[in-house]
Enzyme design. Structure first.
Site, PDB file in Angstrom:
ATOM      1  CB  SER A   1      -0.928   0.111   1.222  1.00 39.18           C
ATOM      2  OG  SER A   1      -0.256  -0.133   2.232  1.00 39.18           O
ATOM      3  CG  ASP A   2       4.302   1.552   2.614  1.00 41.30           C
ATOM      4  OD1 ASP A   2       4.311   0.671   1.916  1.00 41.30           O
ATOM      5  OD2 ASP A   2       4.841   1.539   3.589  1.00 41.30           O
ATOM      6  CB  CYS A   3       5.624   0.655  -2.243  1.00 41.35           C
ATOM      7  SG  CYS A   3       6.439  -0.045  -0.929  1.00 41.35           S
TER       8      CYS A   3
ATOM      9  CD  GLU B   1       5.051   7.810   0.185  1.00 41.96           C
ATOM     10  OE1 GLU B   1       5.531   9.103  -0.371  1.00 41.96           O
ATOM     11  OE2 GLU B   1       4.472   8.124   1.288  1.00 41.96           O
TER      12      GLU B   1
END
Length: 756
Positions: free
Chosen positions: A482-484, A487
């Site tokens: 999710s965060d990759c 971003e």
């Protein structure tokens, strides 16, 4: 001499994007000049000399190579600030320009920034044990590889003779036994090593109860090697995959890492596999136990764990379940007709393993899963194509630095550090000077986005959508996070706002929409975002499957970092694409915002799960709320978070947080009140985002002074204490964080202080 090869393949390797991001260290016997050899040896000697004070390597071997290949140009004179009152825009700008030139010079030709992503001391031993029992050790690892692994293990031995769970922690039975055994498998004798290193390691083991007290994961791998009996290992029956899917204790409800580590372990346990009992294995049986091997009570040994390794207590109900399985169900499943059930279970597990391997190109989701799955393929058929393909991907996980060769926590962190690094470059607002750097970075990001969902029955194999997401490392790794993804979406949108001629081809709208789809699919009912997949099980299931050594291994919870990244990405997307899934995106942002507020601790902090620790959590907590439209004046959560950060600022003006914050869940300063470049940068970024410059800029000036004065002569930043984290006790290395976040923090500081 060692050379880092970028984006190169070899016969038999599958790839989706011509191996973009792949990084392999190769030994070339006749390469390098005498001067280059001398530089490498000097770096190695210096690390060994200072190894007890400075545990982190600085990736000097990689930097020496890339700086030469990229023709590193001379830098402007380095500024120094005696007092924070003396900071000028010129000093900040010059520091940024120096940092950016160095950062550009260590970018790989495919656009990513390579770097060390190791730090955990139990990964390399698992690989070596696997290669030893399969007879592939000397085939896969040359003598040069084995020598560098020996160097790494010796360099990270503690003064007391033991090894810690990570490169900075206290000695544990788990990693001391593992490191000792690994050195023996790498042909070190029981009396080898400088200053009696092997003898002191063995003495540490015996003085702390012997290998009988190694935690459960250690027992498993020692049983595979043949220096522990399977009767002394907790049961991991493959039949658990036959449980009804809806049960919270079904392993399919676990987080993806736990699931794909347990999966091959159940196969190995079900087969009760033991490697060849060589003379070395017999010798180890006599070296690491305090009593004779044949007299050990293995049933009693099964529940033993050294106090140095017991980070968490295992509940009584878990002990009861293991005892019942060991004494009641296992005997039934090993004899007819129960053996028919075991045969079916093993067939199901190995089928799943092959399905995963084919869909993810034999890379593996992570090192423990990779090694265990590779062993399963060999157990099924030593001559199988699957095992051969796995061997080809072993080197994807190996990294070399001046401290030696080690196995990383993934096949790298290429995508993660590239999107963070690109944001840092953009924050500097010196786009004309960073044209080439941004072009190359966008090319890497574009080629790394996942373009397919894979040929998987998502319900049968517990998978979710992948198309549109971004992984932690490479596209061939293929697991979206999710965060990759968030971003990556932020960077794609930011680069699209630059002049077209600067960055070249852009990521299509359809691909951006696919990424939004992945992000929205990872929002939990509590409003927060998980990392890999939705939270499926209940917290009590975590207790039932608790490990002695690791925390939160069962459930993929909602995290402040992932939730913040997703908020920021969705807000940026919504500004440009005002109608696409508008209501759904607005609801997702509001729910995630409420989640972040709900998990704030009483002291105003957030626990950062994926890095060390409260400074990291505060940065994400504040920036997520600000992106959602909250401000310091109207948000009590932001005010409390700022108060928390300011209360931890050191007299020097910086911040420095120990990895013990992650383990103990309580803010812990570094020893002697040292400031850390990365923690200082995170805190500065958080305070800048909150509007601290308008309220009282003095704390910001003091922090910026630390970042300016910490810069090295060549524009690099010093490696300090470890900053990555996972599972509360597992600390990982990100050598580029000091460069990335110093640039980003000074870039934002320059903008907020001198151009607002």
């Amino acid at each position: 001499m060692w050379k880092l090869k970028i984006a190169e393949g070899s016969p038999g390797l599958d790839t989706l994007n011509d191996h973009v991001g792949r990084q392999i260290w190769c030994y070339e016997k006749d390469a390098g000049t005498p001067e280059e050899h001398a530089e490498v040896e000097e770096a190695r000697a210096k690390f060994t000399e200072q190894r007890h004070e400075q545990r982190q390597s600085a990736d000097i071997l990689m930097k020496l190579q890339l700086l030469k290949e990229n023709s590193f140009s001379p830098l402007p004179t380095q500024p120094k600030v005696d007092r924070f009152e003396d900071i000028t825009e010129d000093a900040v700008q010059t520091t940024l320009r120096r940092a950016l030139r160095f950062f550009a010079a260590i970018q790989a030709h495919d656009g990513h920034w390579p770097g060390d992503h190791a730090g955990l001391m139990f990964l390399t031993p698992c690989l070596v044990i696997c290669l030893y029992v399969t007879g592939a050790l000397n085939t896969v690892l040359s003598e040069a590889h084995r020598q560098e692994m020996r160097r790494y293990l010796y360099n990270h031995q503690n003064k007391d003779g033991g090894w810690g769970l990570n490169i900075e922690s206290h000695s544990t039975m788990f990693c001391t036994v593992f490191s000792y055994v690994t050195l023996r498998l790498l042909e070190e004798g029981p009396h080898d090593g400088d200053e009696g290193a092997m003898e002191s390691a063995r003495l540490w083991i015996l003085d702390h109860g012997g290998a009988i007290a190694i935690p459960s994961w250690g027992k498993f791998w020692l049983a595979v090697l043949g220096v522990f009996e399977w009767s002394g290992v907790h049961p991991m029956p493959p039949e658990i995959w036959f449980l009804p899917h809806f049960l919270p204790i079904h392993p399919g409800q676990m987080n993806i890492h736990g699931k794909l580590i347990l999966l091959p372990m159940t196969y190995i346990y079900g087969r009760q596999f033991v490697g060849p009992i060589t003379s070395l294995v017999k010798a180890l049986r006599g070296e690491i136990f305090s009593t004779h091997y044949n007299t050990i009570d293995w049933q009693e040994a099964r529940t033993m764990c050294a106090k140095e390794d017991r980070y968490y207590s295992t509940p009584f109900v878990q002990d009861l379940a293991f005892t019942f399985a060991k004494q009641c169900t296992e005997p039934l499943l090993r004899s007819w007709p129960g053996s028919l059930v075991r045969k079916k279970a093993l067939e199901r597990v190995i089928k799943w393993i092959h399905t995963e391997d084919k869909n993810f190109r034999y890379v593996g989701i992570g090192p423990l899963s990779k090694v265990s799955v590779m062993l399963c393929c060999w157990i099924e058929d030593p001559n199988s194509e699957a095992f051969k393909r796995h061997l080809l991907r072993v080197h994807d996980y190996l990294w070399l630095a001046e401290d030696g060769m080690k196995m990383q926590g993934y096949n790298g962190c290429q995508m993660w550090e590239t999107v963070l690094g690109t944001q840092a470059v953009l924050s500097a607002r010196m786009h004309d000077e960073c044209n080439s750097m941004l072009r190359k970075a966008e090319d890497y990001i574009s080629k790394t986005q996942i373009q397919e969902d894979g040929n998987l029955d998502t319900k049968l194999w517990y998978h979710k959508i992948s198309k549109g997401g971004w992984p932690h490392s490479t596209r061939d790794h293929g697991w979206p996070i999710s965060d990759c993804s968030a971003e990556g979406l932020k960077v794609a949108l930011a680069l699209a706002d630059l002049p077209w001629a600067m960055t070249g081809s852009q990521i299509s709208e359809e691909n951006l929409f696919d990424c939004v789809n992945v992000i929205l699919s990872l929002q939990n009912p509590d409003g927060g975002f998980s990392a890999f997949e939705l939270k499926r099980a209940y917290p009590w299931a975590e207790k039932l499957l608790q490990s002695e050594t690791f925390g939160d291994i069962t459930i993929d919870y909602s995290w402040v970092e992932c939730s913040s990244s997703c908020i920021q990405a969705l807000v940026a997307f919504k500004k440009k694409y005002t109608t696409h899934r508008k209501e759904e995106i607005c609801r997702a942002i509001n729910r995630a915002c409420r989640f972040i507020e709900s998990i704030q601790r009483k002291d105003g902090s957030w626990y950062g799960y994926w890095a060390v620790c409260f400074t990291y959590g505060a940065w994400f907590g504040i920036t997520g709320l600000v992106a959602a439209g909250k401000s310091f004046h109207e948000s009590e959560a932001i005010r409390r978070a700022c108060d928390f950060l300011l209360s931890k600022q050191l007299p020097s003006g910086g911040w420095g947080e120990s990895y013990l914050s992650s383990e103990n869940e309580e803010y812990t300063h570094l020893k002697h009140g040292r400031a850390h470049v990365v923690h200082t940068a995170w805190s500065l970024l958080a305070l800048l985002a909150s509007g601290q410059a308008e309220r009282d800029p003095v704390p910001l000036h003091r922090a910026a002074t630390i970042l300016i004065n910490s810069q090295l002569e060549n524009g690099d930043y010093p490696q300090q204490e470890i900053v990555g984290a996972i599972h509360k006790t597992c600390m990982t290395t990100y050598t580029l964080f000091c460069n990335i976040f110093a640039i980003q923090a000074l870039g934002e500081y320059r903008q907020k202080i001198f151009h607002s």
